[in-house]
Design an enzyme around this catalytic site. Structure first.
Site, PDB file in Angstrom:
ATOM      1  N   GLU A 173       7.824 -14.591 -11.072  1.00 53.31           N
ATOM      2  CA  GLU A 173       7.088 -13.421 -10.594  1.00 53.31           C
ATOM      3  C   GLU A 173       6.518 -12.578 -11.714  1.00 53.31           C
ATOM      4  OE1 GLU A 173       9.163 -10.557  -8.106  1.00 53.31           O
ATOM      5  OE2 GLU A 173      11.011 -10.803  -9.221  1.00 53.31           O
ATOM      6  N   HIS A 224      18.665 -35.769  -7.475  1.00 49.46           N
ATOM      7  CA  HIS A 224      18.077 -36.239  -6.219  1.00 49.46           C
ATOM      8  C   HIS A 224      16.586 -35.912  -6.135  1.00 49.46           C
ATOM      9  CE1 HIS A 224      22.043 -37.323  -4.751  1.00 49.46           C
ATOM     10  NE2 HIS A 224      22.465 -36.194  -5.324  1.00 49.46           N
ATOM     11  N   LYS A 240       6.138  -4.105  -4.349  1.00 46.95           N
ATOM     12  CA  LYS A 240       7.597  -3.929  -4.306  1.00 46.95           C
ATOM     13  C   LYS A 240       8.130  -3.986  -2.877  1.00 46.95           C
ATOM     14  CE  LYS A 240      11.466  -2.429  -6.333  1.00 46.95           C
ATOM     15  NZ  LYS A 240      12.129  -3.520  -7.069  1.00 46.95           N
ATOM     16  N   CYS A 248       0.828  -1.193   0.000  1.00 47.97           N
ATOM     17  CA  CYS A 248       0.000   0.000   0.000  1.00 47.97           C
ATOM     18  C   CYS A 248       0.873   1.258   0.000  1.00 47.97           C
ATOM     19  CB  CYS A 248      -0.950   0.100   1.195  1.00 47.97           C
ATOM     20  SG  CYS A 248      -2.049  -1.299   1.337  1.00 47.97           S
ATOM     21  N   TRP A 264      -2.755  -2.779  -1.586  1.00 48.92           N
ATOM     22  CA  TRP A 264      -2.378  -4.197  -1.743  1.00 48.92           C
ATOM     23  C   TRP A 264      -3.158  -4.900  -0.645  1.00 48.92           C
ATOM     24  CZ3 TRP A 264      -0.188  -8.165   1.079  1.00 48.92           C
ATOM     25  CH2 TRP A 264       0.287  -9.261   0.341  1.00 48.92           C
ATOM     26  N   LYS A 297      12.677 -14.606 -11.011  1.00 53.93           N
ATOM     27  CA  LYS A 297      12.308 -13.568 -11.988  1.00 53.93           C
ATOM     28  C   LYS A 297      11.231 -14.093 -12.930  1.00 53.93           C
ATOM     29  CE  LYS A 297      13.403 -10.623 -10.726  1.00 53.93           C
ATOM     30  NZ  LYS A 297      14.232 -10.357  -9.585  1.00 53.93           N
ATOM     31  N   ASN A 316      -1.541   2.199   5.777  1.00 49.56           N
ATOM     32  CA  ASN A 316      -0.658   1.150   5.263  1.00 49.56           C
ATOM     33  C   ASN A 316      -0.159   0.366   6.469  1.00 49.56           C
ATOM     34  OD1 ASN A 316       1.408  -0.333   4.018  1.00 49.56           O
ATOM     35  ND2 ASN A 316       2.858   1.348   4.166  1.00 49.56           N
ATOM     36  N   GLY A 317      -0.463  -0.923   6.507  1.00 51.17           N
ATOM     37  CA  GLY A 317      -0.028  -1.735   7.650  1.00 51.17           C
ATOM     38  C   GLY A 317      -1.114  -2.724   8.002  1.00 51.17           C
ATOM     39  N   ARG A 366       3.872  -0.209  -4.827  1.00 56.69           N
ATOM     40  CA  ARG A 366       3.647  -0.737  -3.477  1.00 56.69           C
ATOM     41  C   ARG A 366       2.334  -1.525  -3.376  1.00 56.69           C
ATOM     42  NH1 ARG A 366       6.843   1.911   0.293  1.00 56.69           N
ATOM     43  NH2 ARG A 366       5.450   1.206   1.929  1.00 56.69           N
ATOM     44  N   GLU A 424      17.628 -17.013  -8.591  1.00 53.46           N
ATOM     45  CA  GLU A 424      17.131 -15.678  -8.941  1.00 53.46           C
ATOM     46  C   GLU A 424      16.486 -15.685 -10.336  1.00 53.46           C
ATOM     47  OE1 GLU A 424      16.415 -13.056  -7.517  1.00 53.46           O
ATOM     48  OE2 GLU A 424      16.466 -11.473  -9.010  1.00 53.46           O
TER      49      GLU A 424
HETATM   50  C1  AGP Z   1      12.322  -9.207  -6.261  1.00 50.98           C
HETATM   51  O1  AGP Z   1      12.146  -9.289  -7.620  1.00 50.98           O
HETATM   52  C2  AGP Z   1      11.153  -9.269  -5.444  1.00 50.98           C
HETATM   53  N1  AGP Z   1      10.158  -8.397  -5.898  1.00 50.98           N
HETATM   54  C3  AGP Z   1      11.298  -9.461  -3.948  1.00 50.98           C
HETATM   55  O2  AGP Z   1      11.716 -10.749  -3.755  1.00 50.98           O
HETATM   56  C4  AGP Z   1      12.212  -8.497  -3.139  1.00 50.98           C
HETATM   57  O3  AGP Z   1      13.537  -8.698  -3.482  1.00 50.98           O
HETATM   58  C5  AGP Z   1      11.993  -8.752  -1.636  1.00 50.98           C
HETATM   59  O4  AGP Z   1      10.678  -8.435  -1.315  1.00 50.98           O
HETATM   60  C6  AGP Z   1      12.940  -7.975  -0.762  1.00 50.98           C
HETATM   61  O5  AGP Z   1      12.787  -6.599  -0.906  1.00 50.98           O
HETATM   62  P1  AGP Z   1      13.830  -5.583  -0.317  1.00 50.98           P
HETATM   63  O6  AGP Z   1      15.113  -5.789  -1.044  1.00 50.98           O
HETATM   64  O7  AGP Z   1      13.243  -4.226  -0.596  1.00 50.98           O
HETATM   65  O8  AGP Z   1      13.969  -5.863   1.135  1.00 50.98           O
END
Ligand code: AGP
Length: 615
Positions: free
Chosen positions: A495, A511, A610, A2, A74, A492, A100-101, A27, A488
């Protein structure tokens, strides 16, 4: 999670609020709303969907006024509906609030307020907070100058959970109140105006002067004055900080989306990570803000790296780099696990957290828990003034510029580069020779040019992506420091394209995951390390033998036999200190193009936000 923006000043609030909301959309973006107060009348517009659609509804809808609040959501409590979108208005119509929270005790508050005659229109936790402010407001002395501020302050003393809020009161048309605990909130100080926002990106086009609120602080913006108090009513002197961001850094320019822009921003981000950070003799790195002496660093026996998501993958690469080049044992923990695990730590452990946003709630909690136990805590962080930056004992700013795309790209490679510089610095404090240090620095400095070279693979990677865009499953395989890059790569792809993907150590595949291998499940193999080339060739053979297409990423000087792979992406040869950075680029471009070809919104993938400020 949010984003909130509030405005009080001499200009029309709604265009400013909507511009801020657009910049905070990363956000959360399932619904949005704006409320403006003028002539003791509240005007409200909410929309299920994106801020641009809300903006269409707002324009020409008479949302005129110079005081307002807004929110991009969100969802945590309650479905994505217009009723659950913010701002919420108390059932007596007097208080409007964005939040937000998470309010953990909202059910008991709601029950109490229902007993007092308050009506609820949404399923959210936030509405309970809004109505409780109205309840306290009704009880405050009507003649008190601080009636509104006091009602917010008293309400917050009953709240369990986290909040960043902006609140307006219909009977107080000259006042905007904000408060934070656990969720970020800043005050922007402009010419004849104040803004409240979840972060700097929302206000940077209007001012670069900001006050960061700390947990438990409440701010009243009234009649051109900023009044900052603690939860127990102590007056505070606001500390105004200057933000050195350029607005252009958060503009798209000629790029079609932020993710692509940020992939191409990487050479500059790496330059910025290195600026002023090498010793005069060019044999080691130096960091101004570590706040730990070389003497103290020589005493440490172990490093704990802690983070979430992509930043956790950076930690895993950091483990390889620091253990290899500095010979210090490193442990890596998910911040969300560490905070509740009560892990025993050695006395001479250095705790380091990594976070792009500096606001991730679990990473922050891990930092606080380590500090509470008396450990020295450092942070690698991209957001100047963020909560993690302010609460850690010291750290290293990334200076990668704002990262707007939800999928982390330049922040990740910048973290890798800084970890590599840290490995050099720690290595030189121990057994790394002067000559090795010189070679290492030279290699680090080559990274921006080599990354610029690697992003030129864009067209080739687009063609490869076209072949695989319809896959439903994908395996990413790598060994050693390429294992976290495989993780990673899989993250990517998942997501932003919603394709099921898994990252695995190449040899571990046998395994279990090898059962998944089929002609329908391509494997992306990071075969970039000359010293274990033969082992990787064997792993590729195992995959090929089971009919899976193989896309290999290899070094220019060490390509794989053409008949062994279906597609091959060759990255420039480089020093091991920068290999993880270079190998990340094809991972980013592959997932970017595949998602794009599938018509996905790469900057705002479904269900994600984010900055994850809820547990
Ligand atoms: C990355 O592509 C993600 N959106 C997510 O995993 C992100 O890296 C994670 O939420 C950590 O965020 P930060 O680096 O702002 O702490």
């Amino acid at each position: 999670m949010c984003g909130i923006v509030g405005y009080i000043g001499t200009r029309e609030a709604s265009p400013i609020l909507l511009e801020g909301l657009k910049r905070l959309e990363y956000r959360g973006y399932d619904s949005a709303g704006v409320a403006v107060l003028a002539d003791e009348a509240l005007k409200l517009k909410k929309h299920k969907g994106r801020v641009t659609d809300l903006a269409k509804n707002v324009s020409g809808n008479g949302l005129s006024g110079q005081l307002g609040i807004s929110h991009t959501r969100w969802a945590t409590h309650g479905a994505v509906t217009e009723e659950n979108a913010h701002p919420h208005v108390s059932s007596d119509g007097k208080i409007a609030m964005v939040h937000n929270g998470v309010i953990e005790n909202y059910l008991s508050i709601r029950k109490f307020l229902e007993g007092e005659g308050y009506t609820f229109y949404s399923e959210t936790d936030s509405e309970a907070l809004c109505n409780l402010i109205a309840y306290h407001y009704a009880k405050e002395d009507a003649d008190s100058d601080n009636r509104f501020l006091n009602s917010v302050r008293k309400t917050l003393s009953h709240i369990e959970g986290t909040y960043g809020i902006a609140v307006m009161c219909v009977e107080q048309p000259n006042e905007l109140v904000g408060a934070r605990k656990g969720s970020p909130l800043i005050v922007g100080i402009g010419a004849d105006e104040y803004l409240l926002a979840s972060d700097v990106s929302a206000i940077i086009s209007r001012t670069s002067n900001v006050v960061y609120l700390n947990d438990g602080e409440i701010v009243s913006l009234k009649d051109g004055e900023l009044n900052l108090i603690t939860s127990d009513e102590q007056a505070l002197t606001p500390e105004v900080k200057k933000i050195d961001w350029e607005i252009a850094e958060s503009e798209l320019g000629d790029f079609r989306n932020y993710m692509l822009k940020e992939i191409f921003d990487q050479p500059k981000a790496l330059e910025n990570a290195m600026r002023g950070r090498f010793s005069d003799d060019q044999s080691t790195a130096k960091f101004g803000g570590l706040n730990v002496s070389a003497q103290e660093l020589r005493q440490i026996d172990r490093i704990l790296l802690c983070a979430c998501g992509t930043a956790w993958h950076a930690c895993l690469v950091g483990e390889y780099l620091i253990e290899r080049f500095a010979r210090i044992p490193v442990e890596v923990e998910y911040a969300s696990e560490f905070r509740y695990r009560n892990a025993p730590l050695d006395k001479n452990t250095l705790v380091m957290v990594i976070s792009q946003s500096g606001e991730t709630i679990d990473t922050l909690a891990a930092l606080r828990e380590s500090k509470r136990k008396g450990y020295k805590t450092l942070a690698i962080n991209n957001s100047v003034g963020s909560t993690i930056a302010r609460e850690s004992d010291g750290g290293i700013y990334q200076h990668a510029g704002p990262e707007i795309g939800v999928a982390s790209t330049k922040a990740f490679t910048s973290q890798l580069h800084i970890l590599s510089m840290l490995a050099l610095y720690l290595g030189r404090l121990r057994d790394m020779s002067f000559q090795e240090g010189l070679d290492y620095v030279k290699a680090l400095k080559q990274a921006p040019a080599l990354v610029a070279e690697t992003v030129k693979l864009n067209d080739q990677i687009l063609e490869v992506s076209k072949k695989y865009k319809d896959m439903t499953d994908c395996l990413f395989l790598g060994r050693q420091d390429m294992f976290p890059i495989a993780l990673e790569g899989a993250l990517k792809l998942k997501e932003i394209s919603y394709i099921h993907a898994e990252g695995y150590p190449a040899a571990e595949m046998k395994h279990g995951p090898i059962a998944l291998i089929s002609g329908e499940c391509p494997a992306i193999v990071l075969a970039t390390q000359p010293d274990i080339h033969g082992k990787l060739v064997s792993n590729i053979q195992e995959v090929k033998a089971r009919g899976a297409p193989v896309i290999a990423v290899a070094n220019e000087s060490n390509p794989l036999p053409e008949d062994l792979v279906d597609d091959q992406i060759l990255i420039p040869n480089c020093h091991r200190a920068i290999l993880p950075v270079l190998a990340s680029i094809p991972m980013q471009l592959l997932s970017y193009h595949i998602a794009n070809l599938r018509g996905c919104d790469v900057d705002k993938p479904r269900n994600l936000a984010k900055s994850v400020t809820v547990e």
